[in-house]
Design an enzyme around this catalytic site. Structure first.
Site, short mmCIF file in Angstrom:
data_model
loop_
_atom_site.label_atom_id
_atom_site.label_comp_id
_atom_site.label_asym_id
_atom_site.label_seq_id
_atom_site.Cartn_x
_atom_site.Cartn_y
_atom_site.Cartn_z
CG LEU A 53 -85.02 -17.94 -24.81
CD1 LEU A 53 -83.98 -17.17 -25.62
CD2 LEU A 53 -85.94 -16.98 -24.09
CD GLU A 55 -91.10 -18.07 -28.08
OE1 GLU A 55 -90.57 -17.10 -27.50
OE2 GLU A 55 -90.47 -18.89 -28.78
CD GLN A 77 -88.77 -11.83 -23.37
OE1 GLN A 77 -88.01 -11.96 -24.34
NE2 GLN A 77 -88.42 -12.16 -22.14
CG PHE A 78 -91.25 -8.32 -27.45
CD1 PHE A 78 -91.54 -6.97 -27.45
CD2 PHE A 78 -90.18 -8.76 -26.67
CE1 PHE A 78 -90.79 -6.07 -26.71
CE2 PHE A 78 -89.42 -7.88 -25.93
CZ PHE A 78 -89.73 -6.52 -25.95
CG ASP A 79 -95.56 -7.75 -31.04
OD1 ASP A 79 -94.50 -8.00 -31.63
OD2 ASP A 79 -95.81 -6.63 -30.55
CE1 TYR A 83 -97.07 -13.41 -35.08
CE2 TYR A 83 -95.08 -12.81 -36.27
CZ TYR A 83 -96.32 -12.47 -35.77
OH TYR A 83 -96.80 -11.21 -35.97
N PRO A 84 -93.74 -18.94 -33.26
CG PRO A 84 -91.47 -18.95 -32.74
CD PRO A 84 -92.68 -18.06 -32.75
CG HIS A 124 -88.73 -6.60 -30.35
ND1 HIS A 124 -87.94 -7.22 -31.29
CD2 HIS A 124 -88.26 -7.00 -29.15
CE1 HIS A 124 -87.02 -7.95 -30.67
NE2 HIS A 124 -87.19 -7.83 -29.38
#
Length: 333
Positions: A53, A55, A77-79, A83-84, A124
């Site tokens: 995990l 990004e 995995q999700f929108d 961000y990271p 999410h």
């Protein structure tokens, strides 16, 4: 749609040994939405790889792979989980080809399930397309049909430019008459399509809002006698200005519909461009129907946040139809 995306990934893996898929849970699990289901078993964990995990690490790895000639396909995995990784995306992925005068293309496809309508909690259900659109060097693509899901993903993976491929989560289970063995050809990235021709006004939309606009157009024809044209952008960057402008010049009125926020959202740029290019053809100001300017609400409240048929029809009703009424009677507009 999920099956079409899966088939596009499978065909890309089979046809090009340089294509690699990786991300959180894309291997053994097949992804949260099962879009990568079965691919690790067929092509092996070296081609379809589960990651930690992380990004920023995922996107940084994609940069290195692309620099060595591979074609990474990354799943966020999700929108809002993406961000990271924005530092890698903005500082390196979007700039590398320009920075090296074309010597190092970035054939990276970043798949991002996005948007609401599935009862997801915070982080999410975001519609983050405006961030990507505002980053020069990125292509931003979002399908709304099964055929486009397959065709646009194949075009994106084949591109030497980085593509943010936004997948509308609530359309994953949408069905069309489509054959995986004989997929129909679709226009390339950068082309919009008129999904419903009309003469009264143009609804400009994309992704998860396309079915809403098509339903609104049918309701408008049935209940009000308005003949609404619906334009599916398909590609936010590059933007098909020619198709959009031609439609609005024909109808004289336009409404932009999307789930993202209204203030500084995608509709702001679209409305500005339409106003600049179509000013002398417009019968009314370009209006927007969007999500509200708030963090995404809890699941029990999201139905109030998302644009629906009633909100679209309300905007259409505010397109200064009285000017047309006065013109019909010989009065000054």
């Amino acid at each position: 749609m999920a099956q079409a995306l899966n088939r596009a990934l499978r065909d890309a893996l089979a046809e090009d040994a340089d294509v690699h898929i990786f991300g959180e849970d894309v291997g053994a699990l097949g992804g949260v939405f099962r879009v990568t289901d079965g691919l690790a078993a067929e092509f092996g964990e070296k081609r379809v790889t589960d990651t930690p995990l992380a990004e920023a690490g995922i996107l940084g790895t994609a940069v290195g792979m692309a620099m060595y000639g591979l074609r990474p396909v990354v799943e966020m995995q999700f929108d809002a989980f993406a961000y990271p990784g924005f530092e890698q995306l903005i500082s390196h992925i979007s700039r590398m080809r320009n920075r090296t005068r074309g010597a190092l293309p970035m054939p990276i496809t970043v798949r991002v399930p996005y948007g609401g309508g599935i009862g997801g909690v915070e982080h999410h259900s975001d519609s983050s397309e405006a961030y990507y659109m505002a980053t020069p060097g990125l292509h931003v693509v979002t399908p709304a049909t099964v055929a486009d899901a397959y065709g646009l993903l194949r075009h994106s993976i084949a591109s030497d430019d980085p593509v943010i491929f936004l997948e509308p989560k609530r359309l994953y289970w949408g069905k069309d008459d489509w054959s995986a063995d004989r997929p129909e050809a679709v226009p390339e990235v950068g082309r919009a399509l008129v999904r419903r021709p009309g003469t009264s006004a143009t609804l400009i939309t994309y992704g998860p809002s396309l079915p809403v606009c098509l339903e609104a157009a049918e309701a408008a024809a049935r209940d009000e006698g308005w003949d609404l044209e619906v334009v599916d952008l398909r590609s936010l960057v590059p933007f098909d200005e020619e198709t959009v402008v031609a439609s609005v010049r024909r109808t004289g009125r336009a409404v932009v519909v999307h789930e993202s926020t209204g203030f500084a959202g995608p509709g702001a740029e679209l409305a500005a461009r339409v106003s600049e290019r179509c000013f002398h053809h417009l019968e009314a100001p370009v209006l927007r129907v969007s999500g509200f300017d708030i963090p995404y609400p809890p699941p029990m409240l999201e139905r109030h946040h998302l644009p629906d048929v009633d909100r679209v029809l309300d905007a259409v009703s505010r397109l200064q139809w009285e000017s047309e009424w006065r013109s019909d009677r010989g009065e000054v507009r």
